[in-house]
Design an enzyme around this catalytic site. Structure first.
Site, PDB file in Angstrom:
ATOM      1  N   GLU A   1      -2.329   4.380   6.822  1.00 44.67           N
ATOM      2  CA  GLU A   1      -2.682   3.756   5.539  1.00 44.67           C
ATOM      3  C   GLU A   1      -2.987   4.822   4.498  1.00 44.67           C
ATOM      4  O   GLU A   1      -3.412   5.932   4.845  1.00 44.67           O
ATOM      5  CB  GLU A   1      -3.962   2.928   5.734  1.00 44.67           C
ATOM      6  CG  GLU A   1      -3.718   1.485   6.102  1.00 44.67           C
ATOM      7  CD  GLU A   1      -3.344   0.646   4.879  1.00 44.67           C
ATOM      8  OE1 GLU A   1      -2.878   1.212   3.879  1.00 44.67           O
ATOM      9  OE2 GLU A   1      -3.522  -0.579   4.950  1.00 44.67           O
ATOM     10  N   ASP A   2      -2.848   4.466   3.242  1.00 48.24           N
ATOM     11  CA  ASP A   2      -3.276   5.392   2.191  1.00 48.24           C
ATOM     12  C   ASP A   2      -4.789   5.349   2.003  1.00 48.24           C
ATOM     13  O   ASP A   2      -5.439   6.364   1.825  1.00 48.24           O
ATOM     14  CB  ASP A   2      -2.560   5.088   0.862  1.00 48.24           C
ATOM     15  CG  ASP A   2      -2.662   3.627   0.467  1.00 48.24           C
ATOM     16  OD1 ASP A   2      -2.995   2.796   1.330  1.00 48.24           O
ATOM     17  OD2 ASP A   2      -2.400   3.310  -0.708  1.00 48.24           O
TER      18      ASP A   2
ATOM     19  N   ASP B   1      -1.805   2.791  -6.405  1.00 47.08           N
ATOM     20  CA  ASP B   1      -1.404   2.275  -7.715  1.00 47.08           C
ATOM     21  C   ASP B   1      -2.526   1.576  -8.455  1.00 47.08           C
ATOM     22  O   ASP B   1      -3.528   1.167  -7.864  1.00 47.08           O
ATOM     23  CB  ASP B   1      -0.271   1.267  -7.544  1.00 47.08           C
ATOM     24  CG  ASP B   1      -0.767  -0.043  -6.920  1.00 47.08           C
ATOM     25  OD1 ASP B   1      -1.362   0.013  -5.823  1.00 47.08           O
ATOM     26  OD2 ASP B   1      -0.587  -1.104  -7.537  1.00 47.08           O
TER      27      ASP B   1
ATOM     28  N   GLY C   1       1.597   1.746  -0.361  1.00 45.10           N
ATOM     29  CA  GLY C   1       0.729   2.849  -0.756  1.00 45.10           C
ATOM     30  C   GLY C   1       0.799   4.088   0.121  1.00 45.10           C
ATOM     31  O   GLY C   1       0.622   5.204  -0.357  1.00 45.10           O
TER      32      GLY C   1
ATOM     33  N   LYS D   1     -12.860   4.958   1.523  1.00 41.10           N
ATOM     34  CA  LYS D   1     -13.755   4.704   0.390  1.00 41.10           C
ATOM     35  C   LYS D   1     -15.117   4.227   0.859  1.00 41.10           C
ATOM     36  O   LYS D   1     -15.209   3.337   1.705  1.00 41.10           O
ATOM     37  CB  LYS D   1     -13.127   3.654  -0.532  1.00 41.10           C
ATOM     38  CG  LYS D   1     -13.849   3.532  -1.850  1.00 41.10           C
ATOM     39  CD  LYS D   1     -13.330   2.381  -2.672  1.00 41.10           C
ATOM     40  CE  LYS D   1     -12.217   2.779  -3.601  1.00 41.10           C
ATOM     41  NZ  LYS D   1     -11.958   1.747  -4.625  1.00 41.10           N
TER      42      LYS D   1
ATOM     43  N   PHE E   1     -12.113   3.692  -8.585  1.00 39.24           N
ATOM     44  CA  PHE E   1     -10.730   3.227  -8.556  1.00 39.24           C
ATOM     45  C   PHE E   1      -9.792   4.428  -8.636  1.00 39.24           C
ATOM     46  O   PHE E   1      -9.696   5.081  -9.663  1.00 39.24           O
ATOM     47  CB  PHE E   1     -10.448   2.262  -9.709  1.00 39.24           C
ATOM     48  CG  PHE E   1      -9.250   1.413  -9.429  1.00 39.24           C
ATOM     49  CD1 PHE E   1      -7.962   1.928  -9.568  1.00 39.24           C
ATOM     50  CD2 PHE E   1      -9.407   0.112  -8.982  1.00 39.24           C
ATOM     51  CE1 PHE E   1      -6.859   1.155  -9.270  1.00 39.24           C
ATOM     52  CE2 PHE E   1      -8.301  -0.671  -8.681  1.00 39.24           C
ATOM     53  CZ  PHE E   1      -7.025  -0.146  -8.829  1.00 39.24           C
ATOM     54  N   VAL E   2      -9.123   4.703  -7.498  1.00 39.15           N
ATOM     55  CA  VAL E   2      -8.284   5.905  -7.443  1.00 39.15           C
ATOM     56  C   VAL E   2      -6.795   5.557  -7.486  1.00 39.15           C
ATOM     57  O   VAL E   2      -6.373   4.496  -7.022  1.00 39.15           O
ATOM     58  CB  VAL E   2      -8.586   6.750  -6.180  1.00 39.15           C
ATOM     59  CG1 VAL E   2      -9.906   7.470  -6.311  1.00 39.15           C
ATOM     60  CG2 VAL E   2      -8.561   5.899  -4.928  1.00 39.15           C
TER      61      VAL E   2
ATOM     62  N   ASP F   1     -10.456   0.383   2.030  1.00 43.24           N
ATOM     63  CA  ASP F   1     -11.382  -0.005   0.965  1.00 43.24           C
ATOM     64  C   ASP F   1     -12.304  -1.095   1.514  1.00 43.24           C
ATOM     65  O   ASP F   1     -13.333  -0.793   2.127  1.00 43.24           O
ATOM     66  CB  ASP F   1     -10.544  -0.485  -0.237  1.00 43.24           C
ATOM     67  CG  ASP F   1     -11.371  -0.712  -1.482  1.00 43.24           C
ATOM     68  OD1 ASP F   1     -12.569  -0.991  -1.349  1.00 43.24           O
ATOM     69  OD2 ASP F   1     -10.830  -0.627  -2.595  1.00 43.24           O
TER      70      ASP F   1
HETATM   71  C1  PRP Z   1      -3.813  -1.342  -0.653  1.00 43.01           C
HETATM   72  C2  PRP Z   1      -3.753  -0.098   0.203  1.00 43.01           C
HETATM   73  C3  PRP Z   1      -4.197  -0.588   1.547  1.00 43.01           C
HETATM   74  C4  PRP Z   1      -5.182  -1.677   1.201  1.00 43.01           C
HETATM   75  C5  PRP Z   1      -6.581  -1.170   1.368  1.00 43.01           C
HETATM   76  O1  PRP Z   1      -2.667  -2.101  -0.446  1.00 43.01           O
HETATM   77  O2  PRP Z   1      -2.445   0.421   0.247  1.00 43.01           O
HETATM   78  O3  PRP Z   1      -3.122  -1.129   2.299  1.00 43.01           O
HETATM   79  O4  PRP Z   1      -4.948  -2.034  -0.164  1.00 43.01           O
HETATM   80  O5  PRP Z   1      -7.521  -2.102   0.915  1.00 43.01           O
HETATM   81  P1  PRP Z   1      -8.477  -2.941   1.872  1.00 43.01           P
HETATM   82  O6  PRP Z   1      -9.117  -1.948   2.802  1.00 43.01           O
HETATM   83  O7  PRP Z   1      -9.466  -3.534   0.893  1.00 43.01           O
HETATM   84  O8  PRP Z   1      -7.680  -3.988   2.565  1.00 43.01           O
HETATM   85  P2  PRP Z   1      -2.137  -3.212  -1.470  1.00 43.01           P
HETATM   86  O9  PRP Z   1      -2.459  -4.564  -0.937  1.00 43.01           O
HETATM   87  O10 PRP Z   1      -2.620  -2.902  -2.869  1.00 43.01           O
HETATM   88  O11 PRP Z   1      -0.565  -2.998  -1.369  1.00 43.01           O
HETATM   89  P3  PRP Z   1       0.279  -1.675  -1.703  1.00 43.01           P
HETATM   90  O12 PRP Z   1       0.073  -0.707  -0.551  1.00 43.01           O
HETATM   91  O13 PRP Z   1       1.676  -2.151  -1.774  1.00 43.01           O
HETATM   92  O14 PRP Z   1      -0.243  -1.095  -2.996  1.00 43.01           O
END
Ligand code: PRP
Length: 183
Positions: A103-104, A163, A48, A135, A156-157, A107
């Site tokens: 990180e992106d 994604d 992400g 978030k 949900f963004v 959450d």
């Molecule tokens: C997403 C996002 C962060 C994480 C945040 O990753 O990129 O890494 O979730 O969520 P959290 O604070 O609840 O842990 P994901 O596991 O979807 O993998 P991706 O980056 O490959 O989309």
């Protein structure tokens, strides 16, 4: 799960490409001010954070190393599975290094908490966390992030790397997806 087109599935745009770039430029300056002479190791948490990471590194002027790690906890769902898996580690020896985890989004906070704990065991000089989006989940016990681009409500963004079931990462803006896509 319903996937149509971005035009149909995106309810509203939260941040335009211009707003994103302006904020990234500010973050880059703030990080430069903190890490100017420290030669940080920038670690991108795939997948992400890919776009944010490359923009952020280019918004910084200090010397740095860059690497990519991969962690995942969502596995095609819209809720965290509660278990984080490290899918790809860094090739760098992090002992004595100033690490910047990028990180992106934060959450539930689980991913970042897991990564911070993991890297702490390797004796770095410091660990700094940066997330483009923070978030508001309303959970007071969640780990906080050192730097963030924007705080967002609990929606949900997608876009700019984020994604929905691997769709819409390539949107140049951050948008909110219509709930009927995942309800
Ligand atoms: C997403 C996002 C962060 C994480 C945040 O990753 O990129 O890494 O979730 O969520 P959290 O604070 O609840 O842990 P994901 O596991 O979807 O993998 P991706 O980056 O490959 O989309």
């Amino acid at each position: 799960m319903l996937i149509r087109t971005a035009k149909e599935d995106v309810e509203k745009i939260l941040f335009t490409p211009e707003q994103i770039q302006a904020r990234v430029a500010e973050l880059g300056k703030e990080l430069d001010a903190q890490f100017g002479d420290k030669h940080p190791l920038m670690l991108c948490v795939l997948r992400g954070a890919a776009f944010f990471f490359t923009d952020l590194c280019r918004a910084m002027e200090c010397h740095m190393d860059m690497d990519f790690i991969s962690a995942s906890s969502y596995f095609k769902g819209t809720k965290s599975s509660g278990t984080v898996r490290l899918l790809k580690d860094t090739v760098f020896d992090v002992e004595g290094r100033h690490i910047i985890l990028v990180e992106d989004i934060i959450d539930s906070g689980l991913t970042l908490m897991y990564l911070e704990k993991l890297f702490q065991t390797r004796n770095p000089a410091s660990i700094t966390t940066v997330a483009f989006l923070d978030k508001d989940t309303g959970k007071p016990d969640r780990n906080s992030v050192d730097y963030y681009g924007f705080k967002i409500p609990d929606e949900f963004v997608i876009g700019y790397g984020l994604d929905f079931a691997d769709y819409y990462r390539n949107l140049p803006y951050i948008g909110v997806i219509r709930p009927e896509c995942y309800e």
